[in-house]
Design a protein around this motif. Sequence first.
Motif, PDB file in Angstrom:
ATOM      1  N   PRO A   1       0.832  -1.403  -0.108  1.00  0.00           N
ATOM      2  CA  PRO A   1       0.195  -0.673  -0.553  1.00  0.00           C
ATOM      3  C   PRO A   1       0.908   0.909   0.268  1.00  0.00           C
ATOM      4  N   TYR A   2       2.561   1.179  -0.188  1.00  0.00           N
ATOM      5  CA  TYR A   2       2.803   2.653   0.627  1.00  0.00           C
ATOM      6  C   TYR A   2       4.241   3.063  -0.992  1.00  0.00           C
ATOM      7  N   TYR A   3       3.479   2.174  -2.536  1.00  0.00           N
ATOM      8  CA  TYR A   3       4.228   3.200  -3.393  1.00  0.00           C
ATOM      9  C   TYR A   3       3.524   4.187  -4.050  1.00  0.00           C
TER      10      TYR A   3
ATOM     11  N   ASP B   1      13.236   1.633  -9.545  1.00  0.00           N
ATOM     12  CA  ASP B   1      12.165   2.647  -8.600  1.00  0.00           C
ATOM     13  C   ASP B   1      11.708   1.889  -7.053  1.00  0.00           C
ATOM     14  N   TRP B   2      12.487   2.449  -6.572  1.00  0.00           N
ATOM     15  CA  TRP B   2      13.297   2.394  -4.780  1.00  0.00           C
ATOM     16  C   TRP B   2      11.894   2.241  -4.274  1.00  0.00           C
ATOM     17  N   TRP B   3      11.701   2.270  -2.722  1.00  0.00           N
ATOM     18  CA  TRP B   3      10.628   3.035  -1.674  1.00  0.00           C
ATOM     19  C   TRP B   3      10.637   1.566  -0.721  1.00  0.00           C
ATOM     20  N   GLN B   4      11.310   2.394   0.744  1.00  0.00           N
ATOM     21  CA  GLN B   4      11.260   1.722   1.254  1.00  0.00           C
ATOM     22  C   GLN B   4      10.780   2.517   2.949  1.00  0.00           C
ATOM     23  N   ALA B   5      11.033   2.064   3.918  1.00  0.00           N
ATOM     24  CA  ALA B   5      10.633   2.473   5.044  1.00  0.00           C
ATOM     25  C   ALA B   5      11.929   2.288   6.093  1.00  0.00           C
ATOM     26  N   ASP B   6      12.128   4.134   6.756  1.00  0.00           N
ATOM     27  CA  ASP B   6      13.511   4.579   7.659  1.00  0.00           C
ATOM     28  C   ASP B   6      13.890   3.447   8.115  1.00  0.00           C
ATOM     29  N   ALA B   7      14.587   3.966   9.637  1.00  0.00           N
ATOM     30  CA  ALA B   7      15.210   3.221  10.317  1.00  0.00           C
ATOM     31  C   ALA B   7      14.498   3.345  11.611  1.00  0.00           C
ATOM     32  N   LYS B   8      13.281   3.149  11.457  1.00  0.00           N
ATOM     33  CA  LYS B   8      11.747   3.513  12.833  1.00  0.00           C
ATOM     34  C   LYS B   8      10.981   2.639  12.119  1.00  0.00           C
ATOM     35  N   GLY B   9      10.644   1.880  11.063  1.00  0.00           N
ATOM     36  CA  GLY B   9      10.103   1.423  10.456  1.00  0.00           C
ATOM     37  C   GLY B   9       9.130   2.451   9.951  1.00  0.00           C
ATOM     38  N   ARG B  10       9.186   3.816   9.130  1.00  0.00           N
ATOM     39  CA  ARG B  10       8.003   4.554   9.084  1.00  0.00           C
ATOM     40  C   ARG B  10       8.366   4.819   7.102  1.00  0.00           C
ATOM     41  N   TYR B  11       7.217   5.215   6.701  1.00  0.00           N
ATOM     42  CA  TYR B  11       7.109   5.504   5.621  1.00  0.00           C
ATOM     43  C   TYR B  11       6.871   6.906   5.099  1.00  0.00           C
TER      44      TYR B  11
ATOM     45  N   ALA C   1      13.552  -0.705   9.243  1.00  0.00           N
ATOM     46  CA  ALA C   1      13.447  -0.982  10.147  1.00  0.00           C
ATOM     47  C   ALA C   1      12.289  -2.375   9.719  1.00  0.00           C
ATOM     48  N   ALA C   2      11.733  -3.935  10.337  1.00  0.00           N
ATOM     49  CA  ALA C   2      10.461  -3.799  10.192  1.00  0.00           C
ATOM     50  C   ALA C   2       9.693  -3.098  11.072  1.00  0.00           C
ATOM     51  N   TYR C   3       8.525  -3.702  10.302  1.00  0.00           N
ATOM     52  CA  TYR C   3       7.170  -2.392  10.790  1.00  0.00           C
ATOM     53  C   TYR C   3       5.786  -3.568  10.852  1.00  0.00           C
ATOM     54  N   PRO C   4       4.600  -3.310  12.261  1.00  0.00           N
ATOM     55  CA  PRO C   4       3.176  -3.877  11.972  1.00  0.00           C
ATOM     56  C   PRO C   4       2.948  -3.499  11.036  1.00  0.00           C
ATOM     57  N   ILE C   5       1.791  -3.800  10.009  1.00  0.00           N
ATOM     58  CA  ILE C   5       0.418  -3.874   9.605  1.00  0.00           C
ATOM     59  C   ILE C   5       0.014  -2.720  10.737  1.00  0.00           C
TER      60      ILE C   5
END
Length: 250
Positions: free
Chosen positions: A77-79, A121-131, A164-168
Amino acid sequence: MTNPRVAHLMEDLFLAVNDLVAKHEVTHEEYRAAVAFLNEAAEAGETMLLLDVFLEGGVVDASSREWRGTPKQAVGPYYLEDAPWIEDGQLAGPDEEGDRLLLTGTVRDVDGNPISDAVLDWWQADAKGRYGAFDIPPRTNMNLRGRMHSKEDGSYALHTVVPAAYPIPHEGPTGRLVEALGWHPWRPAHIHLIAGGDGYQPLITQIYFEGDEYLDSDVGRMARHDLALQLTTNGDSRRADFDIVLEASV
Ligand SMILES: [Fe+2]
């Protein structure tokens, strides 16, 4: 107007559900609870979340059985489209928190030939799991999103940080169902990628990390070891190789 594909799929779906109802002797109360749950999920705006968590991975697998490139994954969902073009592979700015990660590799076709000028085309969460844009406003926040081209020899080098990992989202009905199943709501850390090139089919995938505590229990049931990087450590930075394989368009 009759739609044969819809009719065929729905007939099979009804048969499967009715078989399940009979097998488990589902009560009328349980049936009413299921209807109420679906209503509640819809009212909470979680229809997409609910279906993506439980079904999307299976759809991706079923629709890519003939695919011979890098394994496909759900887009999630974060693209956001139109991520900025990045210079020298610098996805993370100098002030970005987290362990530095240098990811290198080559984009190749299924015969091993390098593909130059492929778009990554890259996208990722940061080191705290935030987009960026979703967890960190504003909506135009393109942090840790970027596009680049593979070089003449097909190679690429991405400079970023380890996500970082993140919860849905698990405060609502979907989270309650996940809990009722005895699952946790976490996705292992990952980097998303859409790769494409002229004459090649687009690849949507996700890259994981060996040793991640959620790698074998991804709430989305998508993570896999053949997409997991073995990081090497050099001081406070990490690095790994990941080749990307695309299949030619038919
Ligand atoms: Fe993600």
